[in-house]
Design a protein around this motif. Sequence first.
Motif, PDB file in Angstrom:
ATOM      1  N   GLN A  68       0.827  -1.213   0.000  1.00 50.51           N
ATOM      2  CA  GLN A  68       0.000   0.000   0.000  1.00 50.51           C
ATOM      3  C   GLN A  68       0.862   1.265   0.000  1.00 50.51           C
ATOM      4  O   GLN A  68       0.553   2.226  -0.704  1.00 50.51           O
ATOM      5  N   ALA A  69       1.915   1.259   0.788  1.00 53.96           N
ATOM      6  CA  ALA A  69       2.795   2.432   0.850  1.00 53.96           C
ATOM      7  C   ALA A  69       3.467   2.683  -0.488  1.00 53.96           C
ATOM      8  O   ALA A  69       3.574   3.831  -0.942  1.00 53.96           O
ATOM      9  N   ALA A  70       3.896   1.619  -1.142  1.00 52.75           N
ATOM     10  CA  ALA A  70       4.545   1.766  -2.445  1.00 52.75           C
ATOM     11  C   ALA A  70       3.567   2.293  -3.482  1.00 52.75           C
ATOM     12  O   ALA A  70       3.913   3.146  -4.308  1.00 52.75           O
ATOM     13  N   LYS A  71       2.341   1.811  -3.440  1.00 55.87           N
ATOM     14  CA  LYS A  71       1.329   2.262  -4.402  1.00 55.87           C
ATOM     15  C   LYS A  71       0.927   3.711  -4.139  1.00 55.87           C
ATOM     16  O   LYS A  71       0.499   4.414  -5.044  1.00 55.87           O
ATOM     17  N   ALA A  72       1.054   4.153  -2.906  1.00 53.37           N
ATOM     18  CA  ALA A  72       0.654   5.520  -2.549  1.00 53.37           C
ATOM     19  C   ALA A  72       1.676   6.558  -2.997  1.00 53.37           C
ATOM     20  O   ALA A  72       1.361   7.748  -3.049  1.00 53.37           O
ATOM     21  N   GLN A  73       2.893   6.119  -3.322  1.00 46.08           N
ATOM     22  CA  GLN A  73       3.916   7.064  -3.766  1.00 46.08           C
ATOM     23  C   GLN A  73       3.463   7.738  -5.046  1.00 46.08           C
ATOM     24  O   GLN A  73       2.926   7.103  -5.945  1.00 46.08           O
ATOM     25  N   ALA A  74       3.696   8.998  -5.137  1.00 46.80           N
ATOM     26  CA  ALA A  74       3.298   9.754  -6.330  1.00 46.80           C
ATOM     27  C   ALA A  74       4.130   9.296  -7.520  1.00 46.80           C
ATOM     28  O   ALA A  74       5.345   9.172  -7.428  1.00 46.80           O
TER      29      ALA A  74
END
Length: 111
Positions: free
Chosen positions: A46-52
Amino acid sequence: MDLQKERELFENHLKKMGKTDNETFSKNEDDSYQMDIIHFGWKIWQAAKAQAVPNTQALHDRLLVKSIREHVESHISEISVNNLFDKGWLAAMKCIQNNIDMLEAQEPAND
């Protein structure tokens, strides 16, 4: 993308990697994964996908417009309005320049 679809992508990715069984994706009442390592992986996912993700197409478009503008402006400065062809060419270049100005005025600044 909604959370459920993202979770399916995450689980399918782990399945493709192998070494998963029916218990791998068991969830607690709060919808977290029972296996700590899977829950940790899900949080990282989730954190990786949230990166712009930079919009490279928008950057490419701005550079292209800048290049066209410079090309048009160089032609405008070189035209000597001595004949009908030159007058037509100047009018076309000014029209392109005005269209670029209008397009740029419509775009929100994301820089």
